[in-house]
Design an enzyme around this catalytic site. Structure first.
Site, PDB file in Angstrom:
ATOM      1  N   GLY A   1       5.839   3.194   0.268  1.00  0.00           N
ATOM      2  CA  GLY A   1       6.329   3.998  -0.883  1.00  0.00           C
ATOM      3  C   GLY A   1       5.783   4.026  -2.381  1.00  0.00           C
ATOM      4  O   GLY A   1       4.033   4.187  -2.390  1.00  0.00           O
TER       5      GLY A   1
ATOM      6  N   SER B   1       0.693  -1.104   0.019  1.00  0.00           N
ATOM      7  CA  SER B   1      -0.197  -0.475  -0.562  1.00  0.00           C
ATOM      8  C   SER B   1       1.013   1.284  -0.089  1.00  0.00           C
ATOM      9  O   SER B   1       2.037   1.268  -0.450  1.00  0.00           O
ATOM     10  CB  SER B   1      -1.265  -0.465   1.437  1.00  0.00           C
ATOM     11  N   LYS B   2       0.333   2.705   0.094  1.00  0.00           N
ATOM     12  CA  LYS B   2       0.865   3.889  -0.277  1.00  0.00           C
ATOM     13  C   LYS B   2       2.012   3.620   0.808  1.00  0.00           C
ATOM     14  O   LYS B   2       3.047   4.351   0.825  1.00  0.00           O
ATOM     15  CB  LYS B   2      -0.145   4.939  -0.704  1.00  0.00           C
ATOM     16  N   ARG B   3       1.958   2.827   2.219  1.00  0.00           N
ATOM     17  CA  ARG B   3       2.705   3.574   3.449  1.00  0.00           C
ATOM     18  C   ARG B   3       4.496   2.990   3.127  1.00  0.00           C
ATOM     19  O   ARG B   3       4.961   2.907   3.573  1.00  0.00           O
ATOM     20  CB  ARG B   3       2.143   2.950   4.424  1.00  0.00           C
TER      21      ARG B   3
END
Length: 496
Positions: free
Chosen positions: A263, A259-261
C-alpha cells in the site's frame, strides 16, 4: 539521553532520488527527537551525489515532507548554518581536499587496475581459497614517481584508502545492537575517489559527518555493513568516530520489507490519504521505540523530551495500517470542536467545494456540524462524505436505492412523512434546534401507532437520502426548517 558531555549533533541525510518513504521518515523522526531530547542540533543534509537520479524536484519533495511532519531542522537547506553547504554536490572541493590530504600523508594511493584486472585477481583468490578476496593491493606499493608519470600520461586511476595491514577486527559499539565485530580480513583498500573525479558514498559521508561535528549517526541497519569502511575513513582523517545507532527494518504484515505492494509507503501518500501529521509522527516513532512498552499516544512534545536510544528495539518493526488509523482517530477525537472546525473541517469543506468560505454559515452552525462530524472522522477525507447531505438542497439530495426501498417504498410511509411535516411545521424558527426537533418528532410513533424504528427510518431516508447518518435531529437543525420540509415533501413522491 546522550552520555557524552559533547553537545549532540545529529543529521538526517536523504538522497533525493524519489519520494521520502516510511523508513526514511522514521529515521528522520528518531534523529529529530534525539536532538530535541538532548538539547542538541538536528541537521538536514541532502546527499545528492548520484547525478543520474538526484534532482532538485526530489529535494523539494523531501523538504515538503519534512515540513508537513513538523520536523524542523536547525541547520540545512533554506536555513543555512556554520557547516554548509548542506548539499553534497556543493561540497566537491572539500572531498577533493580531504582526499589529497590523505594522499599526501600516505594514507591513500592511486590505483590503475582495470576492471578486467580486478576480476582476474578476485577469481585467482577464490581459486586459491584465499580468506581475503577483496582488492589484492596491486598498486599499494607503487613507486610515487611511476604513479605520477602514469597520471601525467593520462592513465585513468581511482584513489584507494590504505587500510593499515596490522589493523585488527573493527568493533562497532552500536547503541542499538551492542558491540558488532567485523573481520579485519574483509577490509580491503576500498575506493574513496572514482576515476571520474567523484567521491564514493563511504568517503563523502564521513568527510561531511566529521566536518559537521556529528556526534551520533542514527540510520537504518541496511547501513551497518558500510560502517567498518567508514570507521577506516574516520581513523585516516584523524577524526573522532561518532556513536552509531542502526535501527531495524520496517516490515509489512507478511514479514517482508515494506514496499509498494503493502500500500502507501511515501509520506505524501499518507498526507493525501487524510492522516494528521502529529498522528503519523506518533505512529512512526512507535515503530521500534516506545517510552515504556505500553503508551501508544505520544504527543510531539513528549516524544521530543523522552526519546532515548536505549529504548530502541533491535527487532524489525511491523507496519500496521489499522493501528495508524486508530491513532489518527484518537488525535481527531482529542480536538475541541473549534480546533476541528478551523484546522480540519473548513479546509476539507472548501476542498470539496461544499462551501465558498468560512463565513458561509455562522460559527455556531459550524460548531454544531463539527460536534457530529468529528467523532465519525478517521481520515480527513471522511469529512465531506459524512456531512455532504447537509449541503445538498432538497432538489439535489441524492437518494440511495437502499434508503428508498427500505425506508420509503412501503405501505404507510406517506402518512409518516405527512405527520413529520406537520410536527416540524409546529416548531418555530426561533427555537429551531436539535432538541426542539427531536421533541416534536418523538410523539409520532404513538400518534401513528407505529414502531419507532419504522417511523424514524422513513424520516431519515427522506431527510438524509441514506439510512446511516449523524443524529437525525442535528441534521434537521443544520439543513434548516424550509429545506427539511421540502425534503419531506419530495420524499413523498417515492413513498407509498
Amino acid at each position: 539521553m546522550s552520555d557524552s558531555t559533547t553537545p549532540v549533533r545529529v543529521r538526517f541525510a536523504p538522497s533525493p532520488t524519489g519520494k521520502l518513504h516510511v523508513g526514511g521518515a522514521r529515521t528522520a523522526i528518531f534523529n529529530w527527537a534525539f536532538a530535541r531530547a538532548n538539547n542538541g542540533t538536528f541537521i538536514l543534509r541532502i546527499d545528492d551525489t548520484d547525478p543520474t537520479r538526484s534532482t532538485d524536484e526530489n529535494t523539494q519533495v523531501i523538504l515538503r515532507a519534512m515540513r508537513w511532519m513538523g520536523l524542523d531542522w536547525d541547520e540545512g537547506p533554506e536555513i543555512g548554518g556554520d557547516f554548509g553547504p548542506y548539499a553534497q554536490t556543493e561540497r566537491l572541493e572539500m572531498y577533493k581536499a580531504a582526499a589529497q590530504k590523505l594522499w599526501d600523508e600516505g594514507r591513500a594511493y592511486p590505483c590503475f587496475c582495470t576492471t578486467e584486472q580486478l576480476a582476474e585477481d578476485r577469481k585467482a583468490a577464490q581459486e586459491r581459497k584465499d580468506p581475503f578476496q577483496g582488492y589484492q593491493r596491486r598498486c599499494r606499493n607503487l613507486d610515487p614517481a611511476e604513479a605520477k608519470a602514469r597520471i601525467e600520461a593520462g592513465e585513468p586511476y581511482v584513489l584507494r584508502i590504505k587500510v593499515p595491514e596490522d589493523r585488527g577486527d573493527v568493533v562497532i559499539h552500536d547503541a542499538v545492537h551492542g558491540d558488532v565485530t567485523f573481520d579485519a580480513k574483509e577490509l580491503d583498500d576500498f575506493v574513496i575517489f572514482r576515476s571520474d573525479g567523484t567521491p564514493t558514498y563511504n568517503f563523502a559521508t564521513v568527510v561531511d559527518d566529521a566536518a559537521m561535528g556529528i556526534t551520533h549517526v542514527i540510520r537504518g541497519d541496511d547501513h551497518l555493513s558500510n560502517t567498518p569502511r567508514q570507521v577506516m575513513v574516520y581513523e585516516a582523517l584523524g577524526a573522532p568516530v561518532p556513536v552509531f545507532a542502526h535501527i531495524s527494518m520496517i516490515l509489512g504484515a507478511d514479514g517482508k520489507k515494506l514496499s509498494k505492494r503493502h500500500g502507501a509507503t511515501s509520506v505524501e501518500e499518507f498526507r493525501d490519504a487524510g492522516y494528521l501529521a502529529d498522528a503519523f509522527v506518533n505512529y512512526l516513532a512507535l515503530l521500534g521505540w516506545s517510552p515504556d512498552g505500553e503508551t501508544t499516544i505520544v504527543p510531539r512534545d513528549v516524544l521530543a523530551s523522552t526519546f532515548s536510544l536505549d529504548r530502541v528495539s533491535k527487532n524489525p518493526a511491523t507496519f500496521d495500517p489499522a493501528k495508524l488509523d486508530w491513532i489518527n482517530a484518537e488525535y481527531l477525537a482529542a480536538m475541541s470542536d473549534d480546533q476541528f472546525t478551523e484546522k480540519i473541517m473548513i479546509p476539507e469543506l472548501l476542498e470539496a467545494s461544499l462551501i465558498k468560505g468560512a463565513n458561509d454559515r455562522t460559527p455556531e452552525w459550524f460548531a454544531t456540524l463539527a460536534s457530529v462530524v468529528r467523532p465519525r472522522t478517521k481520515h480527513l477525507g471522511d469529512v465531506a462524505g459524512i456531512c455532504s447531505m447537509v449541503f445538498d438542497s432538497a432538489e439535489t439530495l441524492p437518494y440511495e436505492e437502499k434508503a428508498v426501498s427500505k425506508g420509503l417504498a412501503k405501505e404507510g410511509m406517506t402518512a409518516i412523512l405527512d405527520a413529520a411535516i406537520k410536527a416540524l411545521e409546529g416548531v418555530s424558527p426561533e427555537s429551531w434546534n436539535a432538541e426542539a426537533v427531536d421533541a416534536a418528532l418523538e410523539q409520532l410513533p404513538d400518534q401513528l401507532d407505529a414502531k419507532k424504528r419504522i417511523v424514524f427510518q422513513a424520516i431519515r431516508a427522506a431527510i438524509c437520502g441514506n439510512l446511516v447518518s449523524p443524529p437525525l435531529g442535528v441534521v434537521i437543525e443544520l439543513v434548516g426548517k424550509a429545506d427539511a420540509l421540502a425534503r419531506l415533501e419530495r420524499a413523498k413522491g417515492m413513498a407509498l
